[in-house]
Write a protein that holds these residues in place. Structure first.
Motif, PDB file in Angstrom:
ATOM      1  N   UNK A 146      -2.034  -1.775   2.732  1.00 18.39           N
ATOM      2  CA  UNK A 146      -2.464  -3.046   3.320  1.00 18.39           C
ATOM      3  C   UNK A 146      -2.549  -4.075   2.199  1.00 18.39           C
ATOM      4  N   UNK A 147      -2.054  -5.272   2.466  1.00 18.69           N
ATOM      5  CA  UNK A 147      -2.094  -6.352   1.475  1.00 18.69           C
ATOM      6  C   UNK A 147      -3.189  -7.332   1.889  1.00 18.69           C
ATOM      7  N   UNK A 148      -4.130  -7.545   0.987  1.00 16.12           N
ATOM      8  CA  UNK A 148      -5.258  -8.441   1.244  1.00 16.12           C
ATOM      9  C   UNK A 148      -5.031  -9.730   0.456  1.00 16.12           C
ATOM     10  N   UNK A 183       1.369   4.812  -2.455  1.00 15.07           N
ATOM     11  CA  UNK A 183       0.116   5.545  -2.647  1.00 15.07           C
ATOM     12  C   UNK A 183      -1.115   4.650  -2.516  1.00 15.07           C
ATOM     13  N   UNK A 184      -0.960   3.383  -2.808  1.00 18.80           N
ATOM     14  CA  UNK A 184      -2.091   2.469  -2.680  1.00 18.80           C
ATOM     15  C   UNK A 184      -2.521   2.337  -1.215  1.00 18.80           C
ATOM     16  N   UNK A 185      -3.816   2.284  -0.993  1.00 24.59           N
ATOM     17  CA  UNK A 185      -4.326   2.011   0.344  1.00 24.59           C
ATOM     18  C   UNK A 185      -4.417   0.499   0.554  1.00 24.59           C
ATOM     19  N   UNK A 186      -4.903  -0.219  -0.471  1.00 27.56           N
ATOM     20  CA  UNK A 186      -5.046  -1.671  -0.379  1.00 27.56           C
ATOM     21  C   UNK A 186      -4.649  -2.327  -1.688  1.00 27.56           C
ATOM     22  N   UNK A 187      -3.969  -3.458  -1.579  1.00 26.34           N
ATOM     23  CA  UNK A 187      -3.641  -4.277  -2.742  1.00 26.34           C
ATOM     24  C   UNK A 187      -4.142  -5.690  -2.492  1.00 26.34           C
ATOM     25  N   UNK A 188      -4.917  -6.223  -3.426  1.00 29.22           N
ATOM     26  CA  UNK A 188      -5.427  -7.598  -3.336  1.00 29.22           C
ATOM     27  C   UNK A 188      -4.549  -8.509  -4.179  1.00 29.22           C
ATOM     28  N   UNK A 189      -4.178  -9.660  -3.622  1.00 27.73           N
ATOM     29  CA  UNK A 189      -3.341 -10.618  -4.354  1.00 27.73           C
ATOM     30  C   UNK A 189      -3.633 -12.029  -3.872  1.00 27.73           C
ATOM     31  N   UNK A 242      -2.525 -15.885  -2.802  1.00 37.90           N
ATOM     32  CA  UNK A 242      -1.384 -16.328  -1.990  1.00 37.90           C
ATOM     33  C   UNK A 242      -0.201 -16.784  -2.826  1.00 37.90           C
ATOM     34  N   UNK A 243      -0.462 -17.458  -3.953  1.00 36.99           N
ATOM     35  CA  UNK A 243       0.661 -17.951  -4.748  1.00 36.99           C
ATOM     36  C   UNK A 243       1.466 -16.814  -5.367  1.00 36.99           C
ATOM     37  N   UNK A 244       0.821 -15.676  -5.681  1.00 34.81           N
ATOM     38  CA  UNK A 244       1.556 -14.524  -6.196  1.00 34.81           C
ATOM     39  C   UNK A 244       2.293 -13.820  -5.069  1.00 34.81           C
ATOM     40  N   UNK A 245       1.624 -13.673  -3.943  1.00 28.90           N
ATOM     41  CA  UNK A 245       2.236 -12.966  -2.818  1.00 28.90           C
ATOM     42  C   UNK A 245       3.546 -13.613  -2.386  1.00 28.90           C
ATOM     43  N   UNK A 246       3.634 -14.932  -2.485  1.00 26.12           N
ATOM     44  CA  UNK A 246       4.795 -15.655  -1.973  1.00 26.12           C
ATOM     45  C   UNK A 246       5.920 -15.819  -2.993  1.00 26.12           C
ATOM     46  N   UNK A 247       5.800 -15.189  -4.158  1.00 25.20           N
ATOM     47  CA  UNK A 247       6.904 -15.246  -5.129  1.00 25.20           C
ATOM     48  C   UNK A 247       8.049 -14.361  -4.652  1.00 25.20           C
ATOM     49  N   UNK A 256       8.358  -2.447   3.637  1.00 25.85           N
ATOM     50  CA  UNK A 256       8.499  -2.603   5.086  1.00 25.85           C
ATOM     51  C   UNK A 256       9.673  -1.800   5.622  1.00 25.85           C
ATOM     52  N   UNK A 257      10.767  -1.799   4.882  1.00 26.74           N
ATOM     53  CA  UNK A 257      11.944  -1.038   5.314  1.00 26.74           C
ATOM     54  C   UNK A 257      11.645   0.455   5.379  1.00 26.74           C
ATOM     55  N   UNK A 258      10.732   0.910   4.565  1.00 27.24           N
ATOM     56  CA  UNK A 258      10.357   2.330   4.540  1.00 27.24           C
ATOM     57  C   UNK A 258       9.149   2.623   5.421  1.00 27.24           C
ATOM     58  N   UNK A 259       8.682   1.604   6.154  1.00 30.82           N
ATOM     59  CA  UNK A 259       7.544   1.803   7.042  1.00 30.82           C
ATOM     60  C   UNK A 259       6.234   1.991   6.318  1.00 30.82           C
ATOM     61  N   UNK A 260       6.113   1.388   5.119  1.00 29.63           N
ATOM     62  CA  UNK A 260       4.927   1.593   4.297  1.00 29.63           C
ATOM     63  C   UNK A 260       4.125   0.307   4.087  1.00 29.63           C
ATOM     64  N   UNK A 261       4.218  -0.614   5.039  1.00 33.87           N
ATOM     65  CA  UNK A 261       3.429  -1.844   4.985  1.00 33.87           C
ATOM     66  C   UNK A 261       2.516  -1.839   6.204  1.00 33.87           C
ATOM     67  N   UNK A 262       1.235  -1.571   5.997  1.00 32.30           N
ATOM     68  CA  UNK A 262       0.369  -1.266   7.141  1.00 32.30           C
ATOM     69  C   UNK A 262      -0.234  -2.504   7.800  1.00 32.30           C
ATOM     70  N   UNK A 263      -0.664  -3.487   7.002  1.00 34.82           N
ATOM     71  CA  UNK A 263      -1.216  -4.707   7.594  1.00 34.82           C
ATOM     72  C   UNK A 263      -1.418  -5.765   6.517  1.00 34.82           C
ATOM     73  N   UNK A 264      -1.582  -7.018   6.973  1.00 33.77           N
ATOM     74  CA  UNK A 264      -1.948  -8.130   6.099  1.00 33.77           C
ATOM     75  C   UNK A 264      -3.344  -8.606   6.516  1.00 33.77           C
ATOM     76  N   UNK A 265      -4.224  -8.740   5.534  1.00 35.80           N
ATOM     77  CA  UNK A 265      -5.543  -9.332   5.780  1.00 35.80           C
ATOM     78  C   UNK A 265      -5.610 -10.641   4.999  1.00 35.80           C
ATOM     79  N   UNK A 266      -5.826 -11.740   5.698  1.00 31.04           N
ATOM     80  CA  UNK A 266      -5.886 -13.060   5.067  1.00 31.04           C
ATOM     81  C   UNK A 266      -7.346 -13.491   5.038  1.00 31.04           C
ATOM     82  N   UNK A 267      -7.965 -13.316   3.872  1.00 33.86           N
ATOM     83  CA  UNK A 267      -9.377 -13.652   3.735  1.00 33.86           C
ATOM     84  C   UNK A 267      -9.534 -15.145   3.463  1.00 33.86           C
TER      85      UNK A 267
END
Length: 625
Positions: free
Chosen positions: A70-72, A117-123, A125-130, A141-152
């Motif tokens: 999950x990407x936070x 292997x990571x459960x959650x990665x915090x980043x 917005x400016x880094x995420x969009x590079x 995502x192609x490997x089915x390993x992107x579980x969710x996006x949390x936008x805090x």
């Protein structure tokens, strides 16, 4: 008890096993079930309401089900560091990518990300969009390993929000690029117009919207008119929050530094924080605030978002915030542990004038300015109100409530007076200023001169300009300076009187005509300092014992102190705030119940499987078991 990294689990199992809680609070359960099942959500929940669990539990459940990371999205380095530290303490593999990492450390995190292997990665917005980061997400995502996006802090995407950040606008790409990956946007503050903007800008049209109660019943709201604000603040801190952690917000960097020095000179451990300080100094001060007790942080609004310190016992404002959203967000940093806390603010005419001028002189469009003026008027209505503060505050967010019995107006109802005629007198005097001497511009004056004329004071300046010859001279002698300042605050805030220039001179606006005709009733509260009664202390205990432990007997207090000392050592060795190891409430329950073995210790709220395994034997030893 299972380890946190074993097979797939249900949300309630994860809540108990990882975080040590037996049940969700309020809407948490419904939100978690919806997001875990793959639904999009917009979550509005007050600070301290448990927003983090609304995406952390689904992230863990979905990871255990083979769905990857999950990407936070978070704008705050401090929040990333503390939340990742807390998750790792609980046995959840999490990481962050930000500017504090070395090149080698960042590469290690990226390897863990790519592996799934990571459960959650915090980043941020400016880094995420590079392009580089998006390419990594594409691969996952192609490997089915992107579980969710949390936008805090989702209100940052809205131009109507109190903390708009342009970098958040690009997050609409997440829906376009990864339409099958669920998204949950979370914020503590958003009125109707901001909510609609969040939905539109993040393409959350199909999302389920969860709006929890905005009420924080443990926070007492107190607002007073400025009358020697430093003395007022010192009374507040000394009488009610001696030896406790708190935040004092100021409107300028200069005032932050001067106030911090003054508090330190008065024997209070106070630190300044604003964007003009060197980054290393800001980080040092923030770390001390998070890790030590009885620190008062004096800050601009640059400090606070994402600060999870649970035992902040007070938030004080020495200047008026921009709007109710800002006020609510900032005051919500008090009492996150659910124990009694206080939000205290002092304000005056100059605050209203300055806020109004900032809106009028901003380069924004007229529509935006008009919305901001309305928000300022709503905040002033809260400050000037003579009924329940909490009812007014919740009503702003569309929530009905009844008088709380725990704000200054409920505990000490103020006297009120009909200021309609006084407002007419003030406007008439401003008009006479503009006519006297043959021109509006040259004979425009500020609030001090106006009040002196209305009260019939023949000062040198009044005589110099011949204002003692005006028909309005002395017509308001029956009112005090404080009452006249209250009248002017209302007239300026409601747009009936304009202020201009370096000296804040006063002039009439078109809407003042209706007031002059007596068509607009104005009812004001008597100045709080004049009607102040005996106040009740907001927080149990003597300021040296945390509120969570205030009702322990003497033996349990000693056990609690021993547990706190042990926790401090663990926190230092792990470079984490103490509350990340265990909250005060959890230590207090250990001290109260004196668990005999690991099984009994594991039943205490806040003790998850990983922490029981890591610290159980040490805790029992501290307790003498």
């Amino acid at each position: 008890m299972n380890r946190p990294d074993t097979a797939a689990s249900s949300p309630i199992e994860v809540l108990n096993e990882v975080f040590g809680y037996t049940a969700f609070r309020g809407m948490q359960g419904d939100i978690v079930e919806h997001v875990t099942a793959g639904g999009d959500a917009l979550v509005l929940m007050p600070t301290g309401g448990g927003k983090s669990l609304c995406y952390q539990v689904p992230a863990i459940v979905r990871h255990r089900g083979g769905r990857g990371v999950a990407v936070v999205v978070s704008p705050l380095i401090a929040l990333m560091h503390d939340q990742v530290g807390a998750l790792e303490e609980a046995g959840v593999h999490a990481a962050f990518l930000n500017s504090t990492l070395s090149s080698e450390e960042a590469q290690n995190v990226e390897r863990e990300l790519r592996s799934g292997r990571l459960v959650m990665l915090y980043a941020a917005p400016e880094r995420l969009l590079t392009p580089r980061f998006l390419a990594m997400l594409d691969s996952l995502n192609e490997r089915g390993l992107l579980s969710l996006f949390a936008i805090d802090e989702a209100h940052c995407v809205s131009q109507w929000g109190h903390d708009f950040r342009a970098e958040y606008l690009g997050l609409s790409q997440l829906h376009e690029r990864f339409p099958q990956v669920p998204r949950v946007a979370l914020t503590a503050t958003a009125d109707d117009i901001t909510r609609a903007d969040i939905v539109q800008r993040l393409a959350l049209d199909e999302a389920r919207i969860f709006v929890a109660s905005f009420d924080r019943p443990n926070i007492r709201y107190t607002i007073v008119e400025k009358d020697n604000p430093r003395a007022q603040l010192m009374r507040f801190v000394r009488d009610e929050h001696e030896g406790e952690s708190g935040i004092v917000y100021c409107g300028t960097r200069k005032k932050v530094e001067e106030t911090a020095v003054w508090l330190a000179d008065e024997g209070i451990t106070a630190l300044p924080y604003h964007a003009g300080l060197d980054a290393s100094v800001r980080q040092k001060h923030q770390d001390r605030f998070l890790r030590e007790d009885a620190i008062v942080m004096v800050a601009t609004i640059a400090f606070g978002m994402g600060i999870d310190k649970p035992d902040v016992r007070f938030v004080a404002h020495l200047d008026l915030p921009k709007n109710i959203e800002s006020y609510y967000q900032e005051t919500g940093r008090a009492g996150r542990d659910g124990e009694p806390a206080e939000a205290w603010m002092t304000y005056g005419l100059a605050d209203v004038v300055n806020q109004r001028r900032m809106i009028d002189e901003s380069p924004a469009g007229e529509e935006f300015k008009q919305v901001q003026r309305g928000k300022l008027e709503a905040l002033l209505a809260l400050a000037e109100s003579h009924d329940c503060r909490r009812v007014r505050l919740l009503s702003y967010f569309g929530e009905l409530s009844s008088p709380c019995g725990n704000c200054d107006n409920c505990l000490n109802p103020p006297d009120t007076w009909d200021a309609t005629e006084a407002a007419r007198k003030a406007l008439s005097c401003i008009y006479r200023f503009s006519q006297h001497g043959g021109g509006f511009g040259p004979t425009r004056f500020g609030a001090g001169q106006l009040i002196d004329v209305l009260r019939g004071k023949r000062t040198d300046k009044v005589v110099q300009y011949g204002h003692d010859q005006l028909s309005t001279f002395g017509i308001g002698a029956d009112l005090s300076d404080a009452q006249w300042r209250g009248v002017l605050r209302q007239l300026v805030a409601l747009g009936h009187v304009a202020t201009e220039g370096e000296y804040n001179t006063l002039g009439l606006m078109p809407s003042s005509r209706a007031v002059l005709k007596g068509e607009v009733p104005i009812v004001l509260r008597m100045p709080r300092e004049a009607t102040r009664g005996v106040r009740k202390r907001a927080v149990r205990g003597d300021g040296k014992v945390p509120a969570a432990a205030a009702d322990l007997d003497a033996d349990a207090q000693q056990r609690f102190a021993s547990l706190k000392a042990w926790r401090a050592e663990v926190a230092r060795s792990h470079n984490l705030p103490a509350y990340v190891v265990f909250h005060d409430a959890t230590l207090a329950e250990m001290a109260r119940r004196m668990p005999a073995d690991l099984a009994e210790l594991g039943e205490i709220s806040g003790v998850g499987a990983r922490k029981l395994e890591a610290y159980g034997a040490e805790i029992l030893n501290v307790l003498g078991r």
